[in-house]
Design an enzyme around this catalytic site. Structure first.
Site, short mmCIF file in Angstrom:
data_model
loop_
_atom_site.label_atom_id
_atom_site.label_comp_id
_atom_site.label_asym_id
_atom_site.label_seq_id
_atom_site.Cartn_x
_atom_site.Cartn_y
_atom_site.Cartn_z
N ALA A 1 0.81 -1.22 0.01
CA ALA A 1 -0.22 -0.12 -0.07
C ALA A 1 0.92 1.22 -0.08
O ALA A 1 1.73 1.27 0.38
CB ALA A 1 -0.99 -0.26 1.27
N GLY B 1 0.35 -5.01 0.55
CA GLY B 1 -0.63 -5.03 -0.30
C GLY B 1 -0.15 -5.58 -1.72
O GLY B 1 -1.03 -6.11 -2.49
N GLU C 1 3.99 -5.80 7.12
CA GLU C 1 3.19 -4.55 8.03
C GLU C 1 3.54 -4.50 9.28
O GLU C 1 3.63 -3.28 9.87
CB GLU C 1 1.65 -4.96 7.65
CG GLU C 1 1.38 -4.64 6.17
CD GLU C 1 1.43 -5.74 5.34
OE1 GLU C 1 2.04 -6.60 5.57
OE2 GLU C 1 0.80 -5.85 4.07
N GLU D 1 -0.58 -9.16 -1.37
CA GLU D 1 -2.32 -9.52 -1.36
C GLU D 1 -2.79 -9.40 -2.76
O GLU D 1 -3.63 -10.08 -2.91
CB GLU D 1 -2.63 -8.49 -0.30
CG GLU D 1 -2.06 -8.78 1.30
CD GLU D 1 -2.68 -7.70 2.28
OE1 GLU D 1 -2.40 -6.50 1.89
OE2 GLU D 1 -3.33 -7.92 3.25
N1 3HC Z 1 4.56 3.57 0.05
C1 3HC Z 1 5.22 4.79 -0.21
N2 3HC Z 1 6.51 4.91 -0.44
C2 3HC Z 1 7.25 3.97 -0.49
C3 3HC Z 1 6.69 2.49 -0.07
C4 3HC Z 1 5.54 2.41 0.03
N3 3HC Z 1 4.87 1.27 0.58
N4 3HC Z 1 7.85 1.80 -0.29
C5 3HC Z 1 8.81 2.54 -0.70
N5 3HC Z 1 8.56 3.81 -0.69
C6 3HC Z 1 9.55 4.90 -1.43
C7 3HC Z 1 10.34 5.05 -0.18
O1 3HC Z 1 10.19 6.26 0.90
C8 3HC Z 1 11.58 5.84 -0.99
O2 3HC Z 1 11.05 7.23 -1.45
P1 3HC Z 1 12.23 8.31 -1.58
O3 3HC Z 1 12.92 7.86 -2.42
O4 3HC Z 1 11.48 9.71 -1.80
O5 3HC Z 1 13.17 8.13 -0.29
C9 3HC Z 1 11.44 5.15 -2.31
O6 3HC Z 1 10.08 4.50 -2.30
C10 3HC Z 1 12.37 3.98 -2.58
O7 3HC Z 1 12.26 3.05 -1.22
P2 3HC Z 1 13.83 2.53 -0.51
O8 3HC Z 1 14.65 3.56 -0.46
O9 3HC Z 1 13.36 1.99 0.62
O10 3HC Z 1 14.29 1.69 -1.81
P3 3HC Z 1 14.99 0.03 -1.65
O11 3HC Z 1 15.15 -0.34 -2.99
O12 3HC Z 1 15.87 0.22 -0.65
O13 3HC Z 1 13.70 -0.84 -1.01
C11 3HC Z 1 11.63 -1.94 -0.62
C12 3HC Z 1 12.64 -0.93 -1.76
C13 3HC Z 1 11.98 -3.17 -0.30
C14 3HC Z 1 10.29 -1.81 -1.49
C15 3HC Z 1 11.19 -0.91 0.44
O14 3HC Z 1 11.14 0.43 0.15
C16 3HC Z 1 10.14 -1.19 1.25
O15 3HC Z 1 10.61 -2.00 2.19
N6 3HC Z 1 9.15 -0.53 1.32
C17 3HC Z 1 8.18 -0.93 2.06
C18 3HC Z 1 7.27 -2.30 1.83
C19 3HC Z 1 6.11 -2.24 2.98
O16 3HC Z 1 6.27 -2.31 4.25
N7 3HC Z 1 4.97 -2.63 2.21
C20 3HC Z 1 4.00 -2.73 3.01
C21 3HC Z 1 3.02 -1.48 3.02
S1 3HC Z 1 1.61 -1.49 4.26
C22 3HC Z 1 0.45 -2.30 3.45
O17 3HC Z 1 0.79 -2.71 2.23
C23 3HC Z 1 -0.88 -2.25 3.94
C24 3HC Z 1 -1.98 -3.36 3.34
O18 3HC Z 1 -1.49 -4.78 3.77
C25 3HC Z 1 -3.31 -2.82 3.39
#
Ligand code: 3HC
Ligand code: NAI
Length: 690
Positions: free
Chosen positions: A63, A102, A125, A105
């Protein structure tokens, strides 16, 4: 028409490609684009199956975290996913990069999943203080079974493609670089077979097996109680998986939704979401663009093979960089090398690395007692004794030997980096690289910017930190830099409180309950009281304990006595010493302090010092201070660090308590004018940035 979605038909397969950089997060535009793609595919009667794929570096990474806390926009992710699951033709998620949260998912609402061998899948998450809120807790157990789902979702770990295939999360692997064509072939085969479409929600065999089995959940809770302490998400994840096991799908999803919203609105999740972005901010320096010049670092020299030098060297060895390790005597060098080897061998015993890797890493070290061996190094890090004359002498020597363009770094904890730099003819090449003990374990790397440090050095250090798996935080020169400076005041107040009659045990318990792994006195006993008090001549409780050969856990106990199982009880000897030192100093006895009072007296001064650090421009943003405390001192992540936490308490409340404490105990509590100003203006401390 969405401009981030492309719909094409190839051999009767509808291919929906989404391109929403940087990580294809499922924000409202991406959600609408996916819906539009499926609608187009369903409207085309030539389409026999659908492939959902992403452009760019990854499949949907989850998400869009920036949308949390904002008004919802339609379709929500659960609504979108229910919609795509109604597909009358088979749908296949084609995964590369990281299918997370997400994103996974979404894939679990498709009928099949094919992935590249380098792809990873996970439901991370929990790291945001959340749970998978779009069916993940109900679907994953239906594929991988209850025990694996409990472990994967509560840890948030990234599962490799090979493991995901063996667990059934992926149905097939594609060739690297050929995902699109392999996914289309896979889809063609499925369409030809014309097998009945099986939705993950309808799969029962894995959950049925544990229906009514309370023991599996209770045992999991018990086993992980320590790890989950203080966090709110793991318990709710377990409850969701219990619901997946015991309830019909719709009821399980409703429970998941309810618990997701509880977490979403909690302060702890807000803190963890703040930390997610704060961590990614630290490498951004306002006056240094990301593409600013940087230097190549391929060979590293480390001077001093003591506690820090050995750990620092290991970081580079782990990343495959050769290290020349310099000591002042062969004995010290041999000692340092044997500690490094022992550390690696312990890792091998725990199965973290192989015996072969131990030898490979050791072989990357060139040990030496001759400074001339530093002549070819790109980066030279000094980790010798913490005294200015020795540091100056070492830098003076290195200046004569190091090649032009080499980076000269100091690991000093407290000394003036500008004075050290002035002992060389090239202060622009001098930087602070401040690791935290144990240096091979702690994730924080403070990058200290001297008055003359070149901007290319800072850019290089930021990139290098990432290469060795550290989180960099930029600091200007001051006594203690960021983390030590703000955390030292907590130790000082803890010392003051025990002299006023508050029990060290009460202080440790309150700090533990706040969320730290241990309190300040337990910590000192663990690290060793001789190490803590080194270099000071002041008579303190700690110095008196050392004088009686009580060095902490390693020798005779310290503040506590330890039995053979390392169970601690407050030491009567320590209590006598506390009373003696207090009466010598003529301190008034004010032993009554409840948990709230202990927190205020120990942690409000940390907030106050953080405000000073910001006001002086030592840190470039408040969130960097939070990251420094979380990564360097294990400040509980769900509190968001001292700056974020201060905002949740209320700055006005903190200022007024500091004023009261100043009246009672003196200027250690005088609120910083900057903090007072922020409180008066109703501003947030955690949002301050230069
Ligand atoms: N939402 C918004 N922005 C995101 C994001 C997300 N889910 N994931 C990454 N970004 C952004 C980062 O803030 C960063 O922005 P910036 O360049 O402006 O600083 C950019 O994308 C690149 O991210 P990273 O620097 O972290 O890049 P990496 O290549 O090192 O890592 C990644 C990539 C493994 C995808 C890592 O970004 C990550 O772990 N992201 C989060 C994943 C996550 O937690 N997903 C679950 C979200 S909650 C959800 O899905 C709820 C659902 O169940 C309803
Ligand atoms: P240490 O005493 O364990 O190791 C220092 C090593 O440097 C010794 O092995 C000594 O033989 C060697 N040495 C001294 N002079 C030398 C010289 N001229 N040439 C080559 N080697 C020399 O000390 P420690 O704890 O490793 O600290 C080193 C530096 O790291 C200090 O500046 C300290 O402030 C800093 N630091 C220490 C932390 C800690 O927790 N111990 C944390 C972060 C920084």
């Amino acid at each position: 028409m969405s401009d981030i979605m492309k719909f094409e038909v190839e051999n009767g397969i509808g291919v929906i490609t989404i391109n929403s950089p940087p990580v294809n997060a499922l924000g409202v535009n991406a959600r609408r684009a996916i819906a539009e793609g499926f609608e187009q595919a369903w409207a085309d009667t030539s389409v026999n199956a659908i492939v959902l794929i992403c452009d760019g570096r990854t499949f949907f990474a989850g998400a869009d975290i920036t949308e949390f806390g904002k008004p919802p926009q339609q379709p929500s992710l659960p609504e979108l996913l229910e919609f795509i699951e109604t597909s009358p033709v088979p749908s296949i998620a084609a995964i590369h990069g990281t299918a997370l949260g997400g994103g996974l998912e979404t894939a679990l609402h498709c009928h099949y999943r094919i992935a590249t061998p380098s792809a990873k899948a996970g439901l991370p998450e929990v790291n945001l203080g959340l749970l998978p809120g779009a069916g993940g807790t109900q679907r994953l157990p239906r594929i991988v079974g209850v025990p694996a789902a409990l472990e994967i979702i509560t840890s948030g770990r990234h599962v490799s493609a090979a493991e995901a295939l063996s667990l059934g999360i992926f149905d097939a692997l594609a060739e690297e670089g050929k995902l699109r064509e392999n996914a289309i072939s896979f889809a063609l085969k499925i369409a030809e077979e014309d097998a009945p479409l099986v939705r993950v929600r309808d799969r029962q065999e894995h959950v049925e097996k544990h229906r009514g089995d309370q023991q599996i959940f209770d045992a999991f809770r018990k086993k992980n109680a320590r790890k989950f302490r203080g966090f709110e998400a793991p318990e709710r994840i377990i409850r969701c998986i219990e619901a997946a096991t015991n309830l019909p799908y719709e009821e399980g999803v409703a429970e998941e939704r309810r618990l997701f919203m509880e977490l979403h609105d909690s302060i702890k999740s807000k803190a963890q979401r703040y930390v997610f972005f704060a961590e990614r901010q630290t490498s951004k320096v306002p006056d240094i663009p990301k593409d600013a010049p940087k230097r190549d670092v391929n060979r590293v020299g480390v001077i001093g093979a003591g506690t820090m030098g050995g750990g620092i060297a290991m970081n580079f060895l782990n990343a495959g960089l050769p290290v020349t390790l310099i000591e002042q005597s062969q004995d010290a060098l041999d000692r340092g090398l044997s500690v490094i080897r022992k550390n690696y061998e312990n890792s091998a015993k725990k199965g973290r690395i192989s015996g072969e890797q131990v030898e490979q890493r050791m072989a990357l070290i060139s040990p030496s007692t001759d400074y001339n061996d530093l002549a070819d190094q790109d980066l030279i890090i000094e980790a010798v004794f913490e005294t200015m004359p020795i540091k100056k002498d070492v830098f003076g020597k290195v200046d004569k030997i190091a090649k032009d363009g080499a980076i000269l770094a100091s690991n000093t904890s407290y000394l003036d980096l500008d004075e050290i730099a002035a002992s060389t003819s090239r202060p622009q090449d001098v930087i602070g690289l401040h690791f935290f003990s144990p240096a091979n374990v702690m994730p924080l790397l403070e990058i200290v910017r001297g008055q003359k440090t070149g901007t290319d050095l800072i850019n290089t250090a930021m990139k290098l930190a990432k290469r060795i798996g550290k989180t960099p935080v930029l600091s200007r020169v001051c006594h203690g830099f960021i983390a030590n400076r703000v955390m030292t005041v907590r130790g000082k107040q803890a010392d003051a409180m025990i002299l006023q009659g508050v029990s060290p045990e009460d202080i440790d318990r309150v700090i533990y309950d706040y969320g730290f792994a241990m309190g300040p006195f337990q910590m000192r006993d663990l690290v060793g009281l001789d190490v803590i008090g080194r270099g000071s001549n002041e008579k303190t409780v700690a110095s008196e304990l050392v004088a009686r050969d009580r060095l902490g856990q390693k020798k005779n106990g310290g503040y506590y006595d330890y039995d053979e199982n390392r169970k601690a009880t407050l030491s009567p000897i320590a209590m006598d010493i506390i009373r003696d030192v207090a009466s010598e100093k003529g301190l008034k006895h004010t032993p009554d302090a409840d948990a709230q009072e202990i927190i205020a007296r120990l942690l409000y001064p940390v907030v106050n010092e953080g405000a000073r650090v910001l006001d002086e421009g030592v840190a470039i943003r408040a969130s960097d201070i939070d990251i420094a405390c979380i990564k360097g001192y294990n400040w509980p992540v769900y509190r968001g660090g001292p700056m974020f936490w201060a905002d949740t308490v209320g700055l006005d409340k903190i200022v007024s308590k500091l004023n009261a404490l100043e009246k009672e105990f003196g200027d250690a509590f005088t609120p910083s004018p900057f903090l007072v100003k922020l409180a008066a203006e109703g501003k947030k401390l955690s949002e301050v940035s230069l």
